[in-house]
Design an enzyme around this catalytic site. Structure first.
Site, PDB file in Angstrom:
ATOM      1  CE1 TYR A   1      -3.088  -3.101   1.045  1.00 58.47           C
ATOM      2  CE2 TYR A   1      -4.964  -1.561   1.237  1.00 58.47           C
ATOM      3  CZ  TYR A   1      -3.566  -2.717   0.776  1.00 58.47           C
ATOM      4  OH  TYR A   1      -5.324  -3.798   0.556  1.00 58.47           O
TER       5      TYR A   1
ATOM      6  CE  LYS B   1       3.756 -17.988  -0.524  1.00 58.55           C
ATOM      7  NZ  LYS B   1       2.986 -19.409  -0.554  1.00 58.55           N
TER       8      LYS B   1
ATOM      9  CG  ASP C   1      -0.151 -20.534   1.082  1.00 60.67           C
ATOM     10  OD1 ASP C   1       0.367 -20.211   2.072  1.00 60.67           O
ATOM     11  OD2 ASP C   1       0.706 -21.381  -0.408  1.00 60.67           O
TER      12      ASP C   1
ATOM     13  CG  ASP D   1      -7.534  -5.680   2.106  1.00 64.97           C
ATOM     14  OD1 ASP D   1      -8.846  -5.237   2.738  1.00 64.97           O
ATOM     15  OD2 ASP D   1      -7.791  -5.681   0.773  1.00 64.97           O
TER      16      ASP D   1
END
Ligand code: ATP
Length: 338
Positions: free
Chosen positions: A124, A171, A204, A228
């Site tokens: 962002y 991740k 994930d 988000d």
């Protein structure tokens, strides 16, 4: 004495859900003096110019705001005003409690988890450029400072509210430096919280686990983008975006808003679900020290859901925004009389 609060009705379904929330707060006797301010774009302004904006000035003065959604343009045009506001006011912690409401049919009962999303950096940052035609670079910024302060917020919250475990979502197997730094910061903060369990999960796998066994999660700690996406997934677990409240918290001020966006597809039709903003107002009232009235409102919302007669379309009912609001106010008044 009434607390002065900046009010931003927003756009799309914003004005409808804001009107409904104000009706409910007034009926409940919340001690709030509203200062309504229109949100004009502060996107791209330098920090000192953004601070001269009437909305920013009002929020910094009142230190508390209730905000409807503001439309974010997709693909082209200016960046999100929501993002600009969070950055300008340094609202670094985004709190999103996700719980089942009685009577809303979902695959799992008793989902009760809390999301902490870092609110100021990550992808962002808005740092994107065309390297050469057909190739674009988008920069993911992660700092030790921002990662540590959101982790501290999550652990302090867990301790204060009797939560058992904080799970950092990442991740880092792929983004070894950026997500690695986020995890390293969380681990360092955890040292001061031996009473709270800490673990880590790859994003994930987290999504799969959430839709198979959400009860294994308690407090989730995430960077901005994962936060988000996972927030919307979690909203889906409890019946949709119309139900999940949120708070953007910083050291100088706090802005309370629903997780959902401006929902242009249903704007102006009087069937948006105002529950998410109403529950955001409940969080706001607790923040303002008006816990009793906040509890009354929350109980009235739960009663209306339990009764199930006047629910909005997104949760399987037929009622309009206004009819649902009247049902909540009816439940509130019944409780007071009872
Ligand atoms: P943004 O980019 O502004 O965050 P979004 O892409 O997340 O927006 P939303 O505006 O939140 O999208 O809407 C997603 C879907 O959820 C739409 O179909 C919308 O109608 C529905 N929705 C969102 N909020 C509500 C609500 N309060 N009541 C009923 N449906 C809603």
């Amino acid at each position: 004495m009434a607390s002065k609060v900046t009010l931003i009705p927003g756009d799309g379904i914003g004005p409808e859900v804001t009107r409904a929330t104000l009706r409910l707060l007034e009926a409940a006797g919340a001690q709030v003096e509203w200062e309504e301010v229109e949100a004009k774009s502060i996107v791209g302004l330098r920090q000192e110019d953004a601070h001269a904006d009437p909305l920013v000035t009002s929020l910094l003065q009142n230190r508390v705001g209730l905000k409807g959604p503001l439309t974010t343009p997709v693909g082209v045009g200016h960046r999100s005003l929501n993002v600009a506001l969070r950055k300008t006011l340094d609202l670094y912690a985004n709190l999103r409690p996700v719980r089942n409401l009685p009577g809303v049919k979902t695959p799992f009962a008793d989902v009760d988890l809390v999301i902490f999303r870092e609110n100021t950096e990550d992808l962002y940052s808005g740092l994107e450029h065309v390297v050469l035609p057909g190739v674009v670079e988008s920069l993911k910024i992660i700092t030790a400072h921002a990662s540590a302060r959101i982790a501290l917020f999550a652990f302090e919250y867990a301790r204060a509210y009797g939560r058992k475990r904080v799970t950092a979502v990442h991740k880092a197997n792929i983004m070894k430096l950026s997500d690695g730094l986020f995890l390293d910061s969380a681990r360092r903060v955890h040292v001061a919280f031996p009473d709270i369990e800490y673990n880590e999960i790859i994003v994930d796998n987290c999504c799969m686990q959430l839709v198979m066994n959400p009860h294994r999660f308690d407090v989730l700690l995430l960077e901005n983008l994962y936060g988000d996406i996972v927030s919307d997934l979690c909203a889906g677990l409890v019946g949709g975006l119309g139900l999940v409240p949120g708070a953007n918290l910083g050291d100088r001020c706090a802005v309370f808003e629903a997780v959902h966006g401006s929902a242009p597809d249903i704007a102006g039709k009087n069937f948006a679900n105002p529950t998410a903003l109403m529950l955001s107002a409940v969080l706001m009232l607790r923040h303002l020290g008006q816990a009793t009235v906040a509890d009354h409102i929350e109980k009235a919302i739960y009663s209306a859901y339990r009764a199930g007669r006047w629910l909005t379309r997104d949760v399987g009912g037929k009622a309009s925004t206004e009819e649902f609001t009247s049902a909540v106010i009816g439940a509130l008044e019944a409780k007071v009389k009872g």
